[in-house]
Design a protein around this motif. Sequence first.
Motif, PDB file in Angstrom:
ATOM      1  N   TRP A 186       0.817  -1.203   0.000  1.00 40.36           N
ATOM      2  CA  TRP A 186       0.000   0.000   0.000  1.00 40.36           C
ATOM      3  C   TRP A 186       0.859   1.265   0.000  1.00 40.36           C
ATOM      4  N   LEU A 187       2.054   1.154   0.572  1.00 42.83           N
ATOM      5  CA  LEU A 187       2.930   2.321   0.651  1.00 42.83           C
ATOM      6  C   LEU A 187       3.541   2.703  -0.691  1.00 42.83           C
ATOM      7  N   GLY A 188       3.598   1.766  -1.626  1.00 41.93           N
ATOM      8  CA  GLY A 188       4.133   2.100  -2.939  1.00 41.93           C
ATOM      9  C   GLY A 188       5.082   1.043  -3.452  1.00 41.93           C
ATOM     10  N   THR A 189       5.626   1.298  -4.617  1.00 40.58           N
ATOM     11  CA  THR A 189       6.551   0.381  -5.261  1.00 40.58           C
ATOM     12  C   THR A 189       7.949   0.569  -4.677  1.00 40.58           C
ATOM     13  N   PRO A 190       8.560  -0.516  -4.210  1.00 44.23           N
ATOM     14  CA  PRO A 190       9.916  -0.380  -3.656  1.00 44.23           C
ATOM     15  C   PRO A 190      10.889   0.153  -4.711  1.00 44.23           C
ATOM     16  N   GLY A 191      11.687   1.130  -4.332  1.00 45.18           N
ATOM     17  CA  GLY A 191      12.698   1.689  -5.214  1.00 45.18           C
ATOM     18  C   GLY A 191      12.181   2.730  -6.185  1.00 45.18           C
ATOM     19  N   ALA A 192      10.866   2.940  -6.238  1.00 44.20           N
ATOM     20  CA  ALA A 192      10.307   3.927  -7.163  1.00 44.20           C
ATOM     21  C   ALA A 192      10.351   5.306  -6.508  1.00 44.20           C
ATOM     22  N   GLN A 224       3.061   6.502  11.331  1.00 44.36           N
ATOM     23  CA  GLN A 224       3.110   7.852  10.768  1.00 44.36           C
ATOM     24  C   GLN A 224       3.152   7.814   9.245  1.00 44.36           C
ATOM     25  N   ALA A 225       3.954   6.919   8.704  1.00 45.70           N
ATOM     26  CA  ALA A 225       4.066   6.806   7.245  1.00 45.70           C
ATOM     27  C   ALA A 225       2.729   6.400   6.624  1.00 45.70           C
ATOM     28  N   LEU A 226       2.056   5.442   7.234  1.00 42.24           N
ATOM     29  CA  LEU A 226       0.759   5.004   6.720  1.00 42.24           C
ATOM     30  C   LEU A 226      -0.277   6.121   6.809  1.00 42.24           C
ATOM     31  N   ALA A 227      -0.314   6.799   7.943  1.00 40.71           N
ATOM     32  CA  ALA A 227      -1.279   7.879   8.127  1.00 40.71           C
ATOM     33  C   ALA A 227      -1.037   9.008   7.128  1.00 40.71           C
ATOM     34  N   ALA A 228       0.200   9.436   7.011  1.00 45.54           N
ATOM     35  CA  ALA A 228       0.523  10.532   6.093  1.00 45.54           C
ATOM     36  C   ALA A 228       0.266  10.133   4.641  1.00 45.54           C
ATOM     37  N   THR A 229       0.599   8.899   4.286  1.00 46.44           N
ATOM     38  CA  THR A 229       0.345   8.432   2.920  1.00 46.44           C
ATOM     39  C   THR A 229      -1.142   8.454   2.621  1.00 46.44           C
ATOM     40  N   GLY A 230      -1.942   8.003   3.568  1.00 42.91           N
ATOM     41  CA  GLY A 230      -3.393   8.023   3.382  1.00 42.91           C
ATOM     42  C   GLY A 230      -3.935   9.433   3.230  1.00 42.91           C
ATOM     43  N   MET A 231      -3.435  10.340   4.034  1.00 38.90           N
ATOM     44  CA  MET A 231      -3.899  11.724   3.957  1.00 38.90           C
ATOM     45  C   MET A 231      -3.472  12.383   2.648  1.00 38.90           C
ATOM     46  N   ARG A 244      -2.848  10.755  -0.229  1.00 41.77           N
ATOM     47  CA  ARG A 244      -3.630  10.130  -1.311  1.00 41.77           C
ATOM     48  C   ARG A 244      -5.054  10.657  -1.351  1.00 41.77           C
ATOM     49  N   ARG A 245      -5.609  10.937  -0.184  1.00 45.15           N
ATOM     50  CA  ARG A 245      -6.968  11.479  -0.133  1.00 45.15           C
ATOM     51  C   ARG A 245      -7.037  12.799  -0.910  1.00 45.15           C
ATOM     52  N   ARG A 246      -5.925  13.502  -0.962  1.00 46.47           N
ATOM     53  CA  ARG A 246      -5.853  14.776  -1.678  1.00 46.47           C
ATOM     54  C   ARG A 246      -5.239  14.627  -3.068  1.00 46.47           C
ATOM     55  N   ARG A 247      -5.043  13.393  -3.478  1.00 43.22           N
ATOM     56  CA  ARG A 247      -4.433  13.062  -4.776  1.00 43.22           C
ATOM     57  C   ARG A 247      -3.022  13.673  -4.915  1.00 43.22           C
ATOM     58  N   LEU A 248      -2.261  13.587  -3.825  1.00 41.63           N
ATOM     59  CA  LEU A 248      -0.881  14.071  -3.833  1.00 41.63           C
ATOM     60  C   LEU A 248       0.049  12.886  -3.679  1.00 41.63           C
ATOM     61  N   GLU A 249       1.193  12.973  -4.323  1.00 44.23           N
ATOM     62  CA  GLU A 249       2.240  11.977  -4.175  1.00 44.23           C
ATOM     63  C   GLU A 249       3.026  12.283  -2.923  1.00 44.23           C
ATOM     64  N   GLY A 250       3.685  11.273  -2.381  1.00 40.33           N
ATOM     65  CA  GLY A 250       4.577  11.517  -1.259  1.00 40.33           C
ATOM     66  C   GLY A 250       5.706  12.422  -1.710  1.00 40.33           C
ATOM     67  N   LEU A 251       5.984  13.463  -0.956  1.00 39.35           N
ATOM     68  CA  LEU A 251       7.012  14.421  -1.367  1.00 39.35           C
ATOM     69  C   LEU A 251       8.267  14.239  -0.578  1.00 39.35           C
TER      70      LEU A 251
END
Length: 103
Positions: A44-50, A87-94, A96-103
């Motif tokens: 759910w967190l993303g593709t490793p190494g991407a 924290q990583a899961l919570a922030a990733t969910g928040m 994604r809810r806004r259609r933003l990539e992890g920065l």
Amino acid sequence: MWSELKRYAGISRGRKKLLWEALAALAIARMAMAFLPFRRIAAWLGTPGAESPATATAEEIHMAQEIGWAVGALSRRVPWDGRCLAQALAATGMLRRRRLEGL
């Protein structure tokens, strides 16, 4: 405790809303960590190494920083373990809810 309530009272309405969302996201993340196998959580967190795209608008960066602030502030105050992975899961969910990539 009183100083925490006074501090909360002085926060803007938008940030209060973000804090409540972060509280819910941290609770959901902690439940996921308790009941789901790690491979599902990791996927759910993303593709490793991407890498995330290097371009982001100033507004997107500001929102990501606000999410980081809210998750970080609450992770120290929840009665459960709210460290790294939660924290990583919570922030990733928040994000994604806004259609933003992890920065």
